[in-house]
Each structure stands twice: as C-alpha cells, then as structure tokens.
Scaffold this motif. Structure first.
Motif, PDB file in Angstrom:
ATOM      1  N   SER A 160       0.861  -1.250   0.070  1.00 47.01           N
ATOM      2  CA  SER A 160       0.163   0.090  -0.150  1.00 47.01           C
ATOM      3  C   SER A 160       0.778   1.257   0.052  1.00 47.01           C
ATOM      4  CB  SER A 160      -0.957   0.156   1.103  1.00 47.01           C
ATOM      5  OG  SER A 160      -1.660  -1.023   1.212  1.00 47.01           O
ATOM      6  N   VAL A 161       1.929   1.488   0.822  1.00 48.21           N
ATOM      7  CA  VAL A 161       2.669   2.503   0.597  1.00 48.21           C
ATOM      8  C   VAL A 161       3.827   2.378  -0.315  1.00 48.21           C
ATOM      9  CG1 VAL A 161       4.136   3.741   2.389  1.00 48.21           C
ATOM     10  CG2 VAL A 161       2.184   2.281   3.391  1.00 48.21           C
ATOM     11  N   LYS A 162       3.916   3.449  -1.054  1.00 45.04           N
ATOM     12  CA  LYS A 162       4.862   3.519  -2.219  1.00 45.04           C
ATOM     13  C   LYS A 162       5.743   5.009  -2.133  1.00 45.04           C
ATOM     14  CE  LYS A 162       3.123   0.366  -4.404  1.00 45.04           C
ATOM     15  NZ  LYS A 162       3.781  -0.931  -4.559  1.00 45.04           N
ATOM     16  N   ASP A 163       5.082   5.847  -1.018  1.00 49.70           N
ATOM     17  CA  ASP A 163       6.066   6.970  -0.693  1.00 49.70           C
ATOM     18  C   ASP A 163       5.659   7.394   1.038  1.00 49.70           C
ATOM     19  OD1 ASP A 163       6.955   9.487  -0.125  1.00 49.70           O
ATOM     20  OD2 ASP A 163       6.673  10.184  -2.091  1.00 49.70           O
ATOM     21  N   MET A 164       6.499   6.987   1.898  1.00 48.91           N
ATOM     22  CA  MET A 164       6.284   6.885   3.344  1.00 48.91           C
ATOM     23  C   MET A 164       6.172   8.306   3.646  1.00 48.91           C
ATOM     24  SD  MET A 164       8.752   5.564   6.336  1.00 48.91           S
ATOM     25  CE  MET A 164       8.330   6.294   8.002  1.00 48.91           C
ATOM     26  N   GLY A 165       7.046   9.288   3.004  1.00 46.45           N
ATOM     27  CA  GLY A 165       6.822  10.731   3.122  1.00 46.45           C
ATOM     28  C   GLY A 165       5.664  11.457   3.091  1.00 46.45           C
ATOM     29  N   ARG A 166       5.290  11.136   2.014  1.00 49.79           N
ATOM     30  CA  ARG A 166       3.877  11.771   1.503  1.00 49.79           C
ATOM     31  C   ARG A 166       2.637  11.039   2.040  1.00 49.79           C
ATOM     32  NH1 ARG A 166       4.578  15.345  -2.184  1.00 49.79           N
ATOM     33  NH2 ARG A 166       6.600  15.462  -3.341  1.00 49.79           N
ATOM     34  N   GLN A 167       2.739   9.783   2.304  1.00 46.65           N
ATOM     35  CA  GLN A 167       1.474   9.144   2.772  1.00 46.65           C
ATOM     36  C   GLN A 167       1.462   8.909   4.564  1.00 46.65           C
ATOM     37  OE1 GLN A 167       2.384   5.767  -0.402  1.00 46.65           O
ATOM     38  NE2 GLN A 167       0.266   5.309   0.645  1.00 46.65           N
ATOM     39  N   HIS A 168       2.866   9.105   5.110  1.00 45.94           N
ATOM     40  CA  HIS A 168       2.539   8.981   6.265  1.00 45.94           C
ATOM     41  C   HIS A 168       3.202   9.799   7.350  1.00 45.94           C
ATOM     42  CE1 HIS A 168       0.386   5.203   6.597  1.00 45.94           C
ATOM     43  NE2 HIS A 168       0.870   4.780   5.538  1.00 45.94           N
ATOM     44  N   ILE A 169       3.824  11.031   6.715  1.00 47.59           N
ATOM     45  CA  ILE A 169       4.476  11.919   7.446  1.00 47.59           C
ATOM     46  C   ILE A 169       3.560  13.191   7.435  1.00 47.59           C
ATOM     47  CG2 ILE A 169       6.557  13.518   7.758  1.00 47.59           C
ATOM     48  CD1 ILE A 169       6.935  10.450   8.460  1.00 47.59           C
ATOM     49  N   VAL A 170       3.323  13.724   8.344  1.00 51.08           N
ATOM     50  CA  VAL A 170       2.367  15.147   8.255  1.00 51.08           C
ATOM     51  C   VAL A 170       3.184  16.269   7.597  1.00 51.08           C
ATOM     52  CG1 VAL A 170       1.062  16.756   9.830  1.00 51.08           C
ATOM     53  CG2 VAL A 170       1.127  14.269  10.426  1.00 51.08           C
ATOM     54  N   ASN A 171       4.141  16.448   8.025  1.00 54.80           N
ATOM     55  CA  ASN A 171       5.132  17.655   7.353  1.00 54.80           C
ATOM     56  C   ASN A 171       6.115  17.150   6.538  1.00 54.80           C
ATOM     57  OD1 ASN A 171       6.333  20.000   6.914  1.00 54.80           O
ATOM     58  ND2 ASN A 171       6.625  20.812   8.858  1.00 54.80           N
ATOM     59  N   GLU A 204      12.379  14.101  15.854  1.00 52.84           N
ATOM     60  CA  GLU A 204      10.885  13.988  16.184  1.00 52.84           C
ATOM     61  C   GLU A 204       9.963  14.579  15.030  1.00 52.84           C
ATOM     62  OE1 GLU A 204      10.161  15.933  20.155  1.00 52.84           O
ATOM     63  OE2 GLU A 204      11.337  14.560  21.224  1.00 52.84           O
ATOM     64  N   MET A 205       8.826  13.978  14.944  1.00 52.89           N
ATOM     65  CA  MET A 205       7.944  14.375  13.713  1.00 52.89           C
ATOM     66  C   MET A 205       6.684  13.794  13.883  1.00 52.89           C
ATOM     67  SD  MET A 205       9.076  12.118  10.295  1.00 52.89           S
ATOM     68  CE  MET A 205      10.804  12.810  10.483  1.00 52.89           C
ATOM     69  N   GLN A 206       5.830  14.276  13.384  1.00 51.74           N
ATOM     70  CA  GLN A 206       4.285  14.000  13.367  1.00 51.74           C
ATOM     71  C   GLN A 206       4.148  12.886  12.271  1.00 51.74           C
ATOM     72  OE1 GLN A 206       2.234  17.601  13.417  1.00 51.74           O
ATOM     73  NE2 GLN A 206       1.108  16.840  15.366  1.00 51.74           N
ATOM     74  N   GLY A 207       3.698  11.656  12.538  1.00 51.11           N
ATOM     75  CA  GLY A 207       3.034  10.623  11.626  1.00 51.11           C
ATOM     76  C   GLY A 207       1.519  10.663  11.400  1.00 51.11           C
ATOM     77  N   ARG A 208       1.143   9.951  10.205  1.00 53.13           N
ATOM     78  CA  ARG A 208      -0.122   9.753   9.962  1.00 53.13           C
ATOM     79  C   ARG A 208      -0.297   8.538   9.625  1.00 53.13           C
ATOM     80  NH1 ARG A 208      -0.187  12.824   6.049  1.00 53.13           N
ATOM     81  NH2 ARG A 208      -1.224  14.745   6.922  1.00 53.13           N
ATOM     82  N   ARG A 209      -1.558   8.042  10.607  1.00 55.01           N
ATOM     83  CA  ARG A 209      -1.768   6.306  10.274  1.00 55.01           C
ATOM     84  C   ARG A 209      -2.887   6.385   9.028  1.00 55.01           C
ATOM     85  NH1 ARG A 209      -2.673   7.456  15.790  1.00 55.01           N
ATOM     86  NH2 ARG A 209      -1.266   6.338  17.119  1.00 55.01           N
ATOM     87  N   VAL A 210      -3.014   5.106   8.697  1.00 55.07           N
ATOM     88  CA  VAL A 210      -3.829   4.905   7.584  1.00 55.07           C
ATOM     89  C   VAL A 210      -5.257   5.595   7.551  1.00 55.07           C
ATOM     90  CG1 VAL A 210      -4.693   2.502   8.491  1.00 55.07           C
ATOM     91  CG2 VAL A 210      -4.414   3.249   5.878  1.00 55.07           C
ATOM     92  N   ASP A 211      -5.623   5.698   8.829  1.00 52.58           N
ATOM     93  CA  ASP A 211      -7.151   6.170   9.059  1.00 52.58           C
ATOM     94  C   ASP A 211      -7.077   7.750   9.552  1.00 52.58           C
ATOM     95  OD1 ASP A 211      -6.053   6.552  11.652  1.00 52.58           O
ATOM     96  OD2 ASP A 211      -7.373   5.262  12.695  1.00 52.58           O
ATOM     97  N   ASP A 212      -5.883   8.396   9.274  1.00 54.29           N
ATOM     98  CA  ASP A 212      -5.718   9.812   9.260  1.00 54.29           C
ATOM     99  C   ASP A 212      -5.423  10.255  10.451  1.00 54.29           C
ATOM    100  OD1 ASP A 212      -5.433  10.206   6.384  1.00 54.29           O
ATOM    101  OD2 ASP A 212      -7.632  10.469   6.088  1.00 54.29           O
ATOM    102  N   SER A 213      -5.433   9.354  11.417  1.00 57.70           N
ATOM    103  CA  SER A 213      -5.289  10.076  12.786  1.00 57.70           C
ATOM    104  C   SER A 213      -3.704  10.305  13.071  1.00 57.70           C
ATOM    105  CB  SER A 213      -5.625   8.984  13.976  1.00 57.70           C
ATOM    106  OG  SER A 213      -4.791   7.766  13.605  1.00 57.70           O
ATOM    107  N   ILE A 214      -3.444  11.238  13.809  1.00 61.12           N
ATOM    108  CA  ILE A 214      -2.080  11.821  13.920  1.00 61.12           C
ATOM    109  C   ILE A 214      -1.400  11.273  15.297  1.00 61.12           C
ATOM    110  CG2 ILE A 214      -0.525  13.869  14.009  1.00 61.12           C
ATOM    111  CD1 ILE A 214      -2.033  13.683  11.368  1.00 61.12           C
TER     112      ILE A 214
END
Length: 298
Positions: A241-252, A273-283
C-alpha cells in the motif's frame, strides 16, 4: 591451496622419480646427458621447495605459528634459489648442496608437524607420520649420495618407497582436512541460522517499531509493532500500500526531506521527532532513529 600445492608436489616428485630411474633419459631426452643431470637436481630441489610450501599451508602455520610460517617462507625462497642455480651449476655440486639443506630442513618440517599435532590440529597427525615414513629413506639416500654409505638395493630404493608412503598419508591428511573444513562450515552455518532465529524473535516481539525503506520511501520490511502503529493489518498490506512513506505517513513533508538530506550527508539520523499519520488519518508523534544501509534495495 593445500590440495593445489600437494598436486604440484606429487607431479614434481613423480618427474624426479622418472629421471632418477632413467626413464626420462631413455624415452624423453635420450641424446642429452647434460639435460638429464640438470633436470635431476632441478626437480629434486623443486619437490623439496613445494613440500615446504605445502607444509606451511597444510599446517595453517600463518594463523597458528607465525614464526614458523616466516621461517618456512624463507626456506621456500632458499629452495627457489637452489632451483635457479641448478640450471647453471654442476649437478654433482648441486646434489650435495640439496642434501645439506634437506637434512636440517626436513627435521624442521617434522618438528613443525609434531608441534601442530600437540596443539590439536588433527591433520598434523597424518603429516607427522608421513614425514616419519620418508625421513629414514631420505637419510639413507643422502648418505649414499655423499659417499658415506655403500650403494645397495636398500639405499637406492628406500627414499622412493618412503615417498610413496608419504604421498598416501598426505592424501589421507588432505581428506581429513577437507572433511574438517566442511564440518566447521556446516557448524558456522547452523550457528548463523540460530542467531538469525534469535534476531527474528526479537524483531517480531519488539515493542518499538522497526522498519526498512528505500530512500524514496517504499517499505521493504516492518515489524508487527510498526505495522500496528500505522494501522495496517499485516506487513504485506503495508508494503503493497505504501509507495512513498514521506507523502503518505509523514504530516509535514519538510520533516521527511530533512531526514533524507541528513541521511545522505551523515549516513544516520538520531532522535528526530516528527508527526506521523496513520492509515485512518489519525495523527501521532514519534521519534525516528535511522541509519543508511548500502544494499541492493537502495
């Protein structure tokens, strides 16, 4: 290498034996007395030199006894010099010189075998017994050649008989060494498998997320903790499912770019430290410790 040196020794000694028994002069160079005489000492010296090189490798002296390894190395150089001189100096003189070098040199080879046998090297047993088989014959041959003993059937053939026994025992020793090497290799492979299994257990049960991606952000692997953190059901689902971790699961996305730049410059990033995004869009907040590894995937 031991097998190669052994084969070279056998070929060289067999050539000397053909010359010693007169077959080379009879069938190969019947019209050259000089060539026959010089070849006799050349192949005798070459056989002696190869036996030293073989002993150095066969007994693993470089790793176990560096002093003897260097001594044998210099002795092999001496034999090389003798081989070269045998082409230009009188055969009778060279034969006496070979015997004078071979007697103490042979004793040193025998002593090295005994030393390694006592150290526990299994193959050294065959080596030592082989030398014990050839030494009496070589001494009889040498004393006869120097004129210190009368020439008879015993003195003329003892060296050849001892050499045949030596070659046979060397063959057994090589077979034993090859078998030992195979057993050590299998043991090392089994140990590696055991360690890999332990690592896999730690990897699978770690409470922290562990993952591997390409520089472009495509997942290669991830442990269950990281799969669960991002909200996927399995590692296979995450990878597909993930082809680009930065765009799909990193907020910034700038945080991801900073991570990539630091990796390219320093090869590793610690405590970012950074914010991540889950597959359900929760941070969620996370801390990344990343190391650049050169592999076929990068």
């Amino acid at each position: 290498k031991s097998y190669l040196y052994y084969v070279m020794f056998v070929i060289s000694f067999a050539s000397w034996l053909l010359i010693e028994k007169g077959y080379a002069f009879q069938y190969i160079w019947p019209n050259s007395v000089w060539l026959n005489l010089q070849s006799h000492v050349v192949f005798l010296a070459l056989s002696a030199g190869l036996s030293v090189i073989f002993a150095n490798e066969f007994l693993s002296l470089k790793a176990n006894r560096p002093f003897y390894y260097r001594s044998f190395k210099y002795l092999s150089y001496l034999w090389l010099g003798v081989v070269l001189c045998a082409f230009i100096l009188p055969a009778q003189f060279m034969l006496k010189l070979i015997i004078l070098i071979a007697l103490p040199g042979g004793a040193l080879l025998l002593f090295a075998g005994v030393l390694m046998w006592r150290k526990g090297v299994t193959a050294a047993r065959y080596y030592t017994i082989a030398w014990c088989a050839i030494i009496p014959g070589s001494m009889l041959y040498g004393l006869s050649a120097l004129g210190l003993m009368p020439s008879n059937v015993l003195t003329d053939n003892a060296f050849q008989l001892g050499s045949v026994i030596e070659a046979f025992l060397f063959s057994l020793g090589l077979a034993n060494r090859i078998k030992t090497a195979q057993q050590e290799k299998e043991s090392a492979q089994q140990e590696s498998i055991t360690h890999l299994g332990k690592y896999r257990t730690l990897y699978e049960n770690a409470v922290r997320g562990i993952f591997q991606t390409t520089l472009t952000g495509q997942f290669i692997s991830a442990n269950p903790a990281y799969v669960a953190l991002l909200g996927y059901q399995s590692e296979a689902e995450l990878i597909s499912s993930v082809k680009d971790m930065g765009r799909q699961h990193i907020v910034n996305i700038e945080d991801w770019q900073t991570l990539q730049n630091n990796l390219n410059e320093a090869g590793r990033v610690d405590g970012l430290e950074m914010q991540g995004r889950r597959v359900d869009d929760s941070i969620f907040w996370g801390e990344l410790n990343v190391r650049l590894v050169e592999s076929e995937h990068c």
